[in-house]
Design a protein around this motif. Structure first.
Motif, PDB file in Angstrom:
ATOM      1  N   PHE A 151      52.258  58.966  35.692  1.00 33.45           N
ATOM      2  CA  PHE A 151      52.919  58.762  36.987  1.00 33.45           C
ATOM      3  C   PHE A 151      52.975  57.288  37.387  1.00 33.45           C
ATOM      4  N   GLY A 152      53.017  56.424  36.399  1.00 33.98           N
ATOM      5  CA  GLY A 152      53.083  54.989  36.676  1.00 33.98           C
ATOM      6  C   GLY A 152      51.877  54.284  36.078  1.00 33.98           C
ATOM      7  N   GLU A 153      51.755  53.011  36.369  1.00 33.70           N
ATOM      8  CA  GLU A 153      50.668  52.221  35.792  1.00 33.70           C
ATOM      9  C   GLU A 153      49.420  52.273  36.672  1.00 33.70           C
ATOM     10  N   LYS A 154      48.286  52.502  36.024  1.00 34.05           N
ATOM     11  CA  LYS A 154      47.009  52.400  36.715  1.00 34.05           C
ATOM     12  C   LYS A 154      46.513  50.973  36.589  1.00 34.05           C
ATOM     13  N   ILE A 155      46.009  50.432  37.698  1.00 34.07           N
ATOM     14  CA  ILE A 155      45.490  49.070  37.724  1.00 34.07           C
ATOM     15  C   ILE A 155      44.004  49.103  38.035  1.00 34.07           C
ATOM     16  N   VAL A 156      43.220  48.374  37.245  1.00 34.13           N
ATOM     17  CA  VAL A 156      41.800  48.190  37.540  1.00 34.13           C
ATOM     18  C   VAL A 156      41.518  46.704  37.668  1.00 34.13           C
ATOM     19  N   LEU A 157      40.913  46.322  38.777  1.00 31.36           N
ATOM     20  CA  LEU A 157      40.540  44.931  39.016  1.00 31.36           C
ATOM     21  C   LEU A 157      39.020  44.813  38.973  1.00 31.36           C
ATOM     22  N   ARG A 158      38.496  44.023  38.044  1.00 30.04           N
ATOM     23  CA  ARG A 158      37.052  43.750  37.961  1.00 30.04           C
ATOM     24  C   ARG A 158      36.757  42.506  38.782  1.00 30.04           C
ATOM     25  N   VAL A 159      35.864  42.648  39.762  1.00 32.34           N
ATOM     26  CA  VAL A 159      35.534  41.536  40.660  1.00 32.34           C
ATOM     27  C   VAL A 159      34.409  40.716  40.034  1.00 32.34           C
ATOM     28  N   LEU A 160      34.698  39.452  39.751  1.00 31.53           N
ATOM     29  CA  LEU A 160      33.711  38.550  39.141  1.00 31.53           C
ATOM     30  C   LEU A 160      33.325  37.493  40.162  1.00 31.53           C
ATOM     31  N   ASP A 161      32.281  37.790  40.919  1.00 31.16           N
ATOM     32  CA  ASP A 161      31.842  36.903  42.005  1.00 31.16           C
ATOM     33  C   ASP A 161      30.646  36.084  41.533  1.00 31.16           C
ATOM     34  N   LYS A 162      30.874  34.798  41.267  1.00 34.33           N
ATOM     35  CA  LYS A 162      29.785  33.939  40.800  1.00 34.33           C
ATOM     36  C   LYS A 162      28.660  33.862  41.825  1.00 34.33           C
ATOM     37  N   GLY A 163      29.035  33.924  43.099  1.00 36.06           N
ATOM     38  CA  GLY A 163      28.039  33.797  44.157  1.00 36.06           C
ATOM     39  C   GLY A 163      27.034  34.930  44.156  1.00 36.06           C
ATOM     40  N   SER A 164      27.454  36.114  43.690  1.00 34.96           N
ATOM     41  CA  SER A 164      26.543  37.264  43.680  1.00 34.96           C
ATOM     42  C   SER A 164      25.823  37.419  42.351  1.00 34.96           C
ATOM     43  N   LEU A 165      26.098  36.527  41.391  1.00 36.34           N
ATOM     44  CA  LEU A 165      25.482  36.621  40.064  1.00 36.34           C
ATOM     45  C   LEU A 165      24.099  35.990  40.091  1.00 36.34           C
ATOM     46  N   ASN A 166      23.081  36.803  39.856  1.00 37.67           N
ATOM     47  CA  ASN A 166      21.706  36.307  39.831  1.00 37.67           C
ATOM     48  C   ASN A 166      21.264  36.165  38.383  1.00 37.67           C
TER      49      ASN A 166
END
Length: 392
Positions: free
Chosen positions: A108-123
């Motif tokens: 039914f169309g294209e599925k989109i997945v966005l992976r959020v890469l937040d350097k500020g939250s990377l410990n």
């Protein structure tokens, strides 16, 4: 997680996308799923490793929203038959955040997945990852060896890359040359040379690794060992004075040996090069703001393999701090197998994974399940989380 459906209704396409991205960043969401179906356009967020049904977008907005995201990610909006990958960079609270975008054709169309890469939250502090004190000592001792191979295993999304990045951060000094090969590069690390794989121009893990060995490296990080050719070059590097860190997809630490054998690495080379294998899982932390306790159920103790237990289990009741989930953040479970002389002999003798695991546990390795039980007794996580991520 607040219901975004009303917030998104009667909004422009640009406003819909901006609202979704902004909300995801504020809620520490790792992935945004835009999913087209016959009669609806669903939005789901992955929070602390678990997908949550978040909102609905009007069906007539489906194509415009997908096209807008593809334009932002530099994808071909006319190409709807093939999967595509791209990247979006956004600014939030004066910091730059990357979104890795993947499109996939569906019925039914294209599925989109966005992976959020937040350097500020990377410990990237090893102390904060969840190692038990003794295991952290073993891990540090091995990554500081002058040469050899360290492998981190586990399924996708289990935190392997974060563990490797944390190790590199500790090893990163002006006296060493650290180079990585990644697909893709998730975060930029200051002072470390990072190269991205591009298979379409034959820039593969193995071809880059050959070139890197002529770049005078001390430490090499391979995003993943996928084939025999890459594995053999990595083993050769580990045997010729380089420290090599990489990942594999296996269920536990001892199984990594069988995986290397399957892709063509000789047992004697494995025993000579591999110094430590770490299996990893992520479980959700009980929210400290709404944390309470309860008595354990007999069935839970039986499922966990606990004969007797005195005390109570932690439980999160749900509050605004944790979006009424009862969990906030995640903690890693680590199973560490050092390749001692005894383990090395078993690898050379082609011992199977179950016998290798038994020998490793006899030598002091704590299994993922047992580490999980320790986290339960410490009040960090719940039996449901450990049972979901580990096996006996």
């Amino acid at each position: 997680m607040p219901d975004l459906t009303k917030k998104l209704s009667n909004r422009s396409v640009v406003q819909i996308i901006n609202t979704l991205i902004q909300t995801a960043i504020e809620q520490n969401v790792s992935d945004i799923h835009l999913e087209p179906f016959e009669s609806m356009f669903r939005v789901r967020f992955r929070l602390d490793g678990v997908l949550q049904d978040t909102a609905r977008i009007e069906p007539y907005h489906r194509e415009p929203v997908i096209s807008r995201v593809k334009i932002m990610a530099g994808l071909d909006i006319a190409e709807k038959r093939r999967p595509q990958d791209g990247r979006i960079r956004v600014n939030h609270n004066k910091s730059s955040i990357d979104l890795r975008v993947s499109s996939l054709p569906t019925a039914f169309g294209e599925k989109i997945v966005l992976r959020v890469l937040d350097k500020g939250s990377l410990n990237l502090d090893l102390e904060e990852l969840g190692f038990e004190r003794e295991d952290l000592t073993i891990f540090r001792r091995n990554i500081h060896l002058p040469y050899g191979m360290i492998l981190v295993t586990g399924p996708t999304g289990s935190g392997k890359t974060t563990t490797l990045y944390s190790a590199l951060r500790e090893l990163n000094t002006e006296q060493v040359n650290i180079t990585t090969i990644e697909d893709p590069i998730e975060y930029n690390l200051n002072g470390i040379t990072q190269t991205q794989v591009h298979s379409e121009i034959d820039l593969t893990f193995s071809s880059i690794l050959r070139s890197i060995l002529r770049q005078d490296p001390n430490i090499i990080m391979l995003g993943e060992i996928r084939d025999g050719e890459t594995a053999k070059i990595a083993v050769r590097a580990a045997l010729t004075g380089h420290m090599v860190l990489s990942t594999l997809h296996t269920n536990d630490a001892p199984s990594a040996v069988a995986r290397l054998k399957d892709i063509g690495v000789e047992p004697f080379l494995i025993s000579s090069s591999v110094r430590m294998i770490v299996a990893q899982r992520l479980v959700r932390r009980v929210c400290v703001n709404c944390k309470s306790s309860r008595l354990p159920l007999e069935q839970e103790l039986k499922s966990l393999g606990i004969d007797s237990f005195e005390g109570e289990f932690a439980v999160g009741n749900g509050c605004e701090e944790c979006n009424n989930t009862g969990f906030r953040g995640r903690v890693s479970l680590f199973e560490i197998m050092e390749v001692t002389d005894d383990i090395s002999e078993l690898i050379i003798s082609d011992t199977n994974s179950s016998d290798l695991k038994a020998a490793a546990k006899h030598a002091g390795m704590t299994s993922l399940r047992d580490i999980g039980i320790q986290k339960i007794t410490q009040g960090i996580t719940t039996p449901e989380e450990v049972l979901r991520e580990t096996t006996i």
